[in-house]
Scaffold this motif. Sequence first.
Motif, PDB file in Angstrom:
ATOM      1  N   GLN A  12      45.848  46.644  42.613  1.00 20.54           N
ATOM      2  CA  GLN A  12      44.594  45.984  42.260  1.00 20.54           C
ATOM      3  C   GLN A  12      44.258  46.260  40.805  1.00 20.54           C
ATOM      4  OE1 GLN A  12      42.162  47.760  45.390  1.00 20.54           O
ATOM      5  NE2 GLN A  12      42.018  45.780  46.387  1.00 20.54           N
ATOM      6  N   THR A  18      44.548  40.967  42.533  1.00 20.96           N
ATOM      7  CA  THR A  18      45.431  41.742  43.401  1.00 20.96           C
ATOM      8  C   THR A  18      46.846  41.205  43.296  1.00 20.96           C
ATOM      9  OG1 THR A  18      43.621  42.178  44.948  1.00 20.96           O
ATOM     10  CG2 THR A  18      45.862  42.542  45.745  1.00 20.96           C
ATOM     11  N   PRO A  62      49.242  40.886  47.326  1.00 22.13           N
ATOM     12  CA  PRO A  62      48.172  41.232  48.263  1.00 22.13           C
ATOM     13  C   PRO A  62      48.635  41.437  49.700  1.00 22.13           C
ATOM     14  CG  PRO A  62      48.067  38.913  47.661  1.00 22.13           C
ATOM     15  CD  PRO A  62      49.054  39.540  46.742  1.00 22.13           C
ATOM     16  N   ASP A  63      49.770  40.857  50.076  1.00 22.69           N
ATOM     17  CA  ASP A  63      50.233  40.950  51.460  1.00 22.69           C
ATOM     18  C   ASP A  63      51.379  41.949  51.654  1.00 22.69           C
ATOM     19  OD1 ASP A  63      48.426  38.880  52.238  1.00 22.69           O
ATOM     20  OD2 ASP A  63      49.821  37.416  51.392  1.00 22.69           O
ATOM     21  N   ARG A  75      46.369  37.202  43.151  1.00 17.25           N
ATOM     22  CA  ARG A  75      45.246  36.584  43.865  1.00 17.25           C
ATOM     23  C   ARG A  75      43.910  37.110  43.348  1.00 17.25           C
ATOM     24  NH1 ARG A  75      45.137  37.838  50.095  1.00 17.25           N
ATOM     25  NH2 ARG A  75      44.109  39.755  49.393  1.00 17.25           N
ATOM     26  N   ASP A  76      42.927  36.214  43.290  1.00 17.64           N
ATOM     27  CA  ASP A  76      41.561  36.615  42.944  1.00 17.64           C
ATOM     28  C   ASP A  76      40.911  37.267  44.155  1.00 17.64           C
ATOM     29  OD1 ASP A  76      40.906  35.565  40.172  1.00 17.64           O
ATOM     30  OD2 ASP A  76      41.698  33.740  41.100  1.00 17.64           O
ATOM     31  N   ASP A  77      40.307  38.431  43.940  1.00 13.22           N
ATOM     32  CA  ASP A  77      39.594  39.140  45.000  1.00 13.22           C
ATOM     33  C   ASP A  77      38.297  39.693  44.450  1.00 13.22           C
ATOM     34  OD1 ASP A  77      41.224  38.903  47.303  1.00 13.22           O
ATOM     35  OD2 ASP A  77      42.616  40.399  46.514  1.00 13.22           O
ATOM     36  N   ARG A  78      37.485  40.208  45.351  1.00 10.32           N
ATOM     37  CA  ARG A  78      36.259  40.890  44.948  1.00 10.32           C
ATOM     38  C   ARG A  78      36.092  42.111  45.842  1.00 10.32           C
ATOM     39  NH1 ARG A  78      33.567  37.842  41.362  1.00 10.32           N
ATOM     40  NH2 ARG A  78      31.638  39.033  41.480  1.00 10.32           N
ATOM     41  N   LEU A  79      35.644  43.194  45.238  1.00 10.23           N
ATOM     42  CA  LEU A  79      35.404  44.419  45.975  1.00 10.23           C
ATOM     43  C   LEU A  79      33.914  44.754  45.930  1.00 10.23           C
ATOM     44  CD1 LEU A  79      38.374  46.603  44.693  1.00 10.23           C
ATOM     45  CD2 LEU A  79      38.192  45.429  46.875  1.00 10.23           C
ATOM     46  N   PRO A 133      34.932  41.906  40.350  1.00 10.09           N
ATOM     47  CA  PRO A 133      36.098  41.012  40.341  1.00 10.09           C
ATOM     48  C   PRO A 133      37.397  41.801  40.210  1.00 10.09           C
ATOM     49  CG  PRO A 133      35.008  40.976  38.206  1.00 10.09           C
ATOM     50  CD  PRO A 133      34.130  41.797  39.111  1.00 10.09           C
ATOM     51  N   ARG A 158      51.464  46.400  46.641  1.00  6.77           N
ATOM     52  CA  ARG A 158      50.098  45.963  46.323  1.00  6.77           C
ATOM     53  C   ARG A 158      49.496  46.796  45.194  1.00  6.77           C
ATOM     54  NH1 ARG A 158      47.772  46.675  51.115  1.00  6.77           N
ATOM     55  NH2 ARG A 158      48.512  44.637  51.830  1.00  6.77           N
TER      56      ARG A 158
END
Length: 249
Positions: free
Chosen positions: A118, A107, A110-111, A90-94, A104, A116
């Motif tokens: 990153q 992940t 992610p669930d 999955r695309d995520d941002r921190l 960017p 998990r």
Amino acid sequence: MNSSSVRIFALGLSSLVAALSACTPTPTPAPSAAPNPGTAASTAPAATAAPATAAHAAPAATETWELPGSLGPLTTRAELEARFGKTNVRDDRLPGAEGEGAVPVLTVFPDDAKQRLQLVLDPEQPNNQDAPIQELRITDPDSRWHDVNGLHPGMTLAELVKRNGAPISFYGLDWDYGGSVQDWHGGKLANAVGDKLFHRVTLAARTRTTATALPTGDTVFRSDDPRWPAIGNALVVSELGISWPHEGE
């Protein structure tokens, strides 16, 4: 240790760079007889497992849960999706530190806290889905992932000191770089000059620990500081980062 060991992902990841790993394929011998159907089913590679199990796939048996394994700075999204399943990437941002822009991240699982992972991407290529991976990052105390030294989130400072064989210095808590390890004092866990990998460790207060009993602020503290006799068990690893600082040098 100089200040380069403060390199945490949140600092725009400007100080984190990358390297890569490789593997050698094994030749496949010519078949001598018709295979036994039962044997073939039991020895089939994980990639042939039924789609229903893809959401809980584990790393290839040859890699176990040790990082970085076959992951490197040039690992593509397609390779990640082929290994872990497309729905598990999955695309995520921190958020960045001290007001810097979001970073960017891809992940994996992610669930699932135990699986998990990153993958922090080059923030200068935000629209490139195959931007170089700058750091592998794990934060879950139940994570199965660990580094070559067995380090993983949830370990106490006392355990780190024991494995290191020397005191550990770190920044005080409660600010953007709080808890980041600054100096391993020549111990077994130190990032030596020329190492292919850089290991970043950040400490945090154990759940339910009284904050006033812990060192805070922009000051470096030692694990053997007599003013803080309880920090060995009161502080735990909250983040473990692995990057490739010598790629391209």
